[in-house]
Write an enzyme that holds these catalytic residues in place. Structure first.
Site, PDB file in Angstrom:
ATOM      1  N   TRP A 104      54.057  47.725  46.108  1.00 42.76           N
ATOM      2  CA  TRP A 104      53.101  47.613  47.214  1.00 42.76           C
ATOM      3  C   TRP A 104      53.807  47.469  48.552  1.00 42.76           C
ATOM      4  O   TRP A 104      53.363  48.026  49.568  1.00 42.76           O
ATOM      5  CB  TRP A 104      52.104  46.482  46.984  1.00 42.76           C
ATOM      6  CG  TRP A 104      51.204  46.755  45.822  1.00 42.76           C
ATOM      7  CD1 TRP A 104      51.134  46.043  44.654  1.00 42.76           C
ATOM      8  CD2 TRP A 104      50.272  47.843  45.680  1.00 42.76           C
ATOM      9  NE1 TRP A 104      50.216  46.622  43.810  1.00 42.76           N
ATOM     10  CE2 TRP A 104      49.678  47.722  44.407  1.00 42.76           C
ATOM     11  CE3 TRP A 104      49.890  48.906  46.498  1.00 42.76           C
ATOM     12  CZ2 TRP A 104      48.718  48.613  43.933  1.00 42.76           C
ATOM     13  CZ3 TRP A 104      48.932  49.804  46.029  1.00 42.76           C
ATOM     14  CH2 TRP A 104      48.357  49.644  44.767  1.00 42.76           C
ATOM     15  N   ASP A 172      50.656  40.425  52.842  1.00 47.27           N
ATOM     16  CA  ASP A 172      49.731  41.015  51.870  1.00 47.27           C
ATOM     17  C   ASP A 172      49.621  40.018  50.722  1.00 47.27           C
ATOM     18  O   ASP A 172      50.543  39.875  49.928  1.00 47.27           O
ATOM     19  CB  ASP A 172      50.288  42.362  51.387  1.00 47.27           C
ATOM     20  CG  ASP A 172      49.441  42.994  50.285  1.00 47.27           C
ATOM     21  OD1 ASP A 172      48.421  42.385  49.876  1.00 47.27           O
ATOM     22  OD2 ASP A 172      49.811  44.094  49.821  1.00 47.27           O
ATOM     23  N   LYS A 196      41.096  41.262  43.237  1.00 42.68           N
ATOM     24  CA  LYS A 196      41.896  40.446  42.325  1.00 42.68           C
ATOM     25  C   LYS A 196      41.338  39.022  42.256  1.00 42.68           C
ATOM     26  O   LYS A 196      40.845  38.619  41.243  1.00 42.68           O
ATOM     27  CB  LYS A 196      43.361  40.453  42.750  1.00 42.68           C
ATOM     28  CG  LYS A 196      44.130  41.684  42.282  1.00 42.68           C
ATOM     29  CD  LYS A 196      44.237  42.754  43.312  1.00 42.68           C
ATOM     30  CE  LYS A 196      44.903  44.006  42.780  1.00 42.68           C
ATOM     31  NZ  LYS A 196      45.629  44.735  43.815  1.00 42.68           N
TER      32      LYS A 196
HETATM   33  C1  LIG Z   1      46.175  45.787  44.438  1.00 41.89           C
HETATM   34  C2  LIG Z   1      47.120  45.595  45.547  1.00 41.89           C
HETATM   35  C3  LIG Z   1      47.119  46.447  46.662  1.00 41.89           C
HETATM   36  C4  LIG Z   1      46.237  47.654  46.767  1.00 41.89           C
HETATM   37  O1  LIG Z   1      44.973  47.283  47.049  1.00 41.89           O
HETATM   38  P1  LIG Z   1      43.818  48.388  47.350  1.00 41.89           P
HETATM   39  O2  LIG Z   1      42.685  47.500  47.651  1.00 41.89           O
HETATM   40  O3  LIG Z   1      43.670  49.198  46.107  1.00 41.89           O
HETATM   41  O4  LIG Z   1      44.270  49.192  48.495  1.00 41.89           O
HETATM   42  C5  LIG Z   1      47.992  46.158  47.686  1.00 41.89           C
HETATM   43  N1  LIG Z   1      48.826  45.105  47.628  1.00 41.89           N
HETATM   44  C6  LIG Z   1      48.859  44.281  46.572  1.00 41.89           C
HETATM   45  C7  LIG Z   1      49.797  43.126  46.559  1.00 41.89           C
HETATM   46  C8  LIG Z   1      48.020  44.491  45.500  1.00 41.89           C
HETATM   47  O5  LIG Z   1      48.043  43.672  44.443  1.00 41.89           O
END
Ligand SMILES: *Cc1c(COP(=O)(O)O)cnc(C)c1O
Length: 363
Positions: A104, A172, A196
């Site tokens: 990511w 993030d 999540k």
């Molecule tokens: C799942 C995830 C993403 C991607 O998220 P989307 O909502 O599908 O764009 C980005 N960063 C992390 C750390 C993730 O776990």
């Protein structure tokens, strides 16, 4: 045909608290005194204003978000933040700093390159992303430093934050927001896709220090400007109303559990159950450096592809599903987010013990 709920270890979209789903079901046809479903109401209605306002208020309480931060409910997933962050922040110096801790963060780095200069200040690529790298003193002239505080695919997490001086820290936190205490004041931006730990897919929470809005690059589309969304309180256009409502129900549930500290204690207990078993196992292995182990995503491995396939098959028969590792890592992975009850982890560990007894080396 399976008619009961399973233990769902999916990395995302992932398990939601059963109470939340039941409440949503109860309110599906008629939301309180509104006479209609949340899906049917105007985003400018009093009822929806209370929903979005209440959701923000709960998040502010749970994370102790200071008044000089705005809370936004946006679309486009965490992935759109990979673009919005540089578009809105890079203007200051033309250069963004990044720490590369796997899939990511690599995506975030690649996207930022579309808008300016990118400096990768540290990376754990040479360690197969099984650790969080040491971050050296930052070079001058970074508009911000971006980190991925929990690495969903590799199963690592930051246990301390880098010093960034004047450069705001951008995180993030998609896969572990609300799973452990955090000081929002340490961050310029703290963002998370909902699917999540917060609710269903479709909404992304962005917590942003207000002095960071307004410096977007020329030609930044209106929909991608933080200042517009801050000014309009996430109602510049139609927001993902139902997803926001669901996030509100999840936050209400987290408050009922005792808040973030209580979630953290439960998460520690759940993760400890799994890691302790993995550490003692002669059959299963795990690669992440213990000091940086994620509390949410636990990748683990069996010695052969064949055993891995057998494990997945047998696990599914027992109602333990979505344990396949991400394609870039292979093996197995259990995501044990806030909504995964301890009983789910206990059932998984009991199955792993049984599996080891049947397939492990005889000692
Ligand atoms: C799942 C995830 C993403 C991607 O998220 P989307 O909502 O599908 O764009 C980005 N960063 C992390 C750390 C993730 O776990």
């Amino acid at each position: 045909m399976r008619l009961e709920r399973v233990y769902n270890f999916s990395a995302g979209p992932s398990v939601l608290p059963e109470e939340v789903l039941k409440k949503a079901a109860d309110e599906m046809l008629v939301y309180r005194d509104a006479g209609m479903s949340v899906m049917e109401m105007s985003h400018r209605s009093k009822a929806f204003e209370r929903i979005i306002g209440g959701t923000e208020e709960r998040l502010r309480r749970l994370l102790d978000i200071p008044d000089d931060y705005a809370v936004l409910f946006l679309q486009g997933g965490a992935s759109l933040q990979f673009a919005m962050v540089p578009m809105n922040l890079m203007g200051r110096t033309g250069k963004g700093g990044y720490v590369d801790t796997g899939h990511w963060s690599s995506r975030a780095i690649k996207e930022a390159g579309l808008f300016g200069e990118v400096e990768v200040v540290a990376s754990s690529a040479d360690r197969g992303y099984t650790t969080i790298p040491e971050i050296p003193p930052l070079p001058e002239g970074l508009s911000y430093l971006h980190i991925t505080t929990n690495n969903t695919i590799y199963g690592t997490r930051y246990t301390s934050l880098p010093a960034t001086g004047d450069a705001p820290l951008v995180a993030d936190a998609s896969s572990h927001i609300l799973s452990e205490p955090v000081d929002i004041r340490s961050f310029g931006i703290y963002y998370a896709g909902a699917q999540k730990n917060l609710g269903p897919a479709g909404v992304t929470v962005v917590i942003i220090r207000k002095d960071l809005v307004g410096g977007h690059l020329p030609h930044t589309p209106t929909m991608l400007r933080y200042d517009i969304h801050v000014e309009k309180r996430s109602l510049y256009n139609t927001p993902p109303c139902y997803a926001i409502y669901m996030v509100g129900l999840v936050l209400e549930w987290v408050e009922r559990q005792g808040g973030v500290q209580a979630m953290y204690e439960r998460n520690l207990e759940k993760a400890e159950l799994l890691y302790r078993f993995l550490d003692e196992s002669d059959l299963f292995t795990t690669k992440v450096e213990p000091a940086y182990r994620s509390l949410m995503n636990v990748p683990f491995f069996l010695p052969t592809e064949e055993l891995t396939a057998t494990f997945l098959e047998e696990a599914e028969e027992r109602g333990l599903v979505n344990l396949k590792g991400h394609r870039s890592v292979g093996g197995l992975r259990a995501s044990i987010y806030n909504a995964m009850p301890k009983e789910g982890v206990e059932a998984l560990v009991a199955f792993m013990k049984d599996f080891e007894r049947r397939y492990g080396r005889r000692r």
